[in-house]
Design a protein around this motif. Structure first.
Motif, short mmCIF file in Angstrom:
data_model
loop_
_atom_site.label_atom_id
_atom_site.label_comp_id
_atom_site.label_asym_id
_atom_site.label_seq_id
_atom_site.Cartn_x
_atom_site.Cartn_y
_atom_site.Cartn_z
N TYR A 29 0.83 -1.20 0.00
CA TYR A 29 0.00 0.00 0.00
C TYR A 29 0.87 1.25 0.00
O TYR A 29 1.92 1.28 0.62
CB TYR A 29 -0.92 0.04 1.22
CG TYR A 29 -2.04 -0.96 1.16
CD1 TYR A 29 -3.19 -0.66 0.45
CD2 TYR A 29 -1.94 -2.17 1.80
CE1 TYR A 29 -4.23 -1.58 0.38
CE2 TYR A 29 -2.98 -3.10 1.74
CZ TYR A 29 -4.11 -2.79 1.03
OH TYR A 29 -5.13 -3.69 0.96
N LYS A 60 -8.10 1.19 0.23
CA LYS A 60 -8.30 0.75 1.61
C LYS A 60 -9.10 1.75 2.44
O LYS A 60 -9.88 1.36 3.30
CB LYS A 60 -6.94 0.50 2.26
CG LYS A 60 -7.01 -0.19 3.58
CD LYS A 60 -5.64 -0.57 4.06
CE LYS A 60 -5.74 -1.33 5.36
NZ LYS A 60 -4.45 -1.77 5.83
N LYS A 153 -4.64 4.99 2.15
CA LYS A 153 -3.79 3.95 1.57
C LYS A 153 -4.45 3.34 0.34
O LYS A 153 -5.64 3.03 0.35
CB LYS A 153 -3.50 2.87 2.59
CG LYS A 153 -2.65 3.36 3.76
CD LYS A 153 -2.21 2.20 4.61
CE LYS A 153 -1.37 2.63 5.76
NZ LYS A 153 -0.11 3.22 5.45
N ASP A 155 -3.44 0.56 -3.16
CA ASP A 155 -2.52 -0.33 -3.88
C ASP A 155 -3.00 -0.33 -5.32
O ASP A 155 -4.14 -0.69 -5.60
CB ASP A 155 -2.55 -1.74 -3.28
CG ASP A 155 -1.61 -2.69 -3.99
OD1 ASP A 155 -0.61 -2.23 -4.58
OD2 ASP A 155 -1.86 -3.92 -3.95
#
Length: 161
Positions: A29, A60, A153, A155
């Motif tokens: 992340y 997230k 966060k 990814d």
């Protein structure tokens, strides 16, 4: 003496375990601050007969993300829901089955979709994971900007197969 040594070893082991858990929980992340952006490259394997590129976003913290390719118009295909979002018409398109045939149905964007547009840029607010078909016949970049008021966060990755 042995009991004290054992307790110290267990305590150190526990602290190491807690720290490694924290480190690996956030592995992969990146924290995006407001107005910060990430650029990812789409490099399709056009030498193959069948090639495909997918953009995977794990959001997230539920950030509001602006996706930009630099092209005038874009059709974003959300593979997670099999929904198409058109930045020109500002509509979403779904496929429905009628008499055993797929038919495209245009629908207006509603607040529940978490989707909006900024000129020809696609803005999506969601928490969790989304996957988009970003297949093209040439290399290009996608900019993903955090347009939220808070950090979070994410990814983000592109898979070219």
């Amino acid at each position: 003496m042995f009991i004290i040594f054992s307790i110290i070893v267990l305590l150190i082991g526990f602290l190491v375990f807690i720290n490694y858990t924290k480190i690996f929980a956030g592995f992969g992340y990146r924290t995006l601050k407001p107005k910060q952006e990430i650029t990812v490259e789409v490099k399709p394997k056009v030498e193959q007969v069948d090639y495909n590129s997918t953009l995977r976003i794990v959001n997230k913290d539920g950030l509001k993300l602006k996706l930009t390719t630099g092209r005038d118009g874009e059709l974003w295909h959300d593979l997670s829901t099999d929904t198409f979002f058109d930045t020109i018409t500002k509509e979403k398109t779904i496929r429905v089955v009628v008499d055993n045939k797929f038919i495209k149905k245009n629908l207006p964007i509603n607040k529940k979709d978490g989707v909006s547009f900024d000129n020809n840029d696609f803005i999506m607010e969601f928490k969790g994971e989304k996957t988009f078909d970003v297949t093209n016949n040439k290399n290009y970049t996608i900019k993903i900007e955090n347009v939220s008021n808070h950090s979070g966060k994410v990814d983000i990755s592109v898979e070219n197969t």
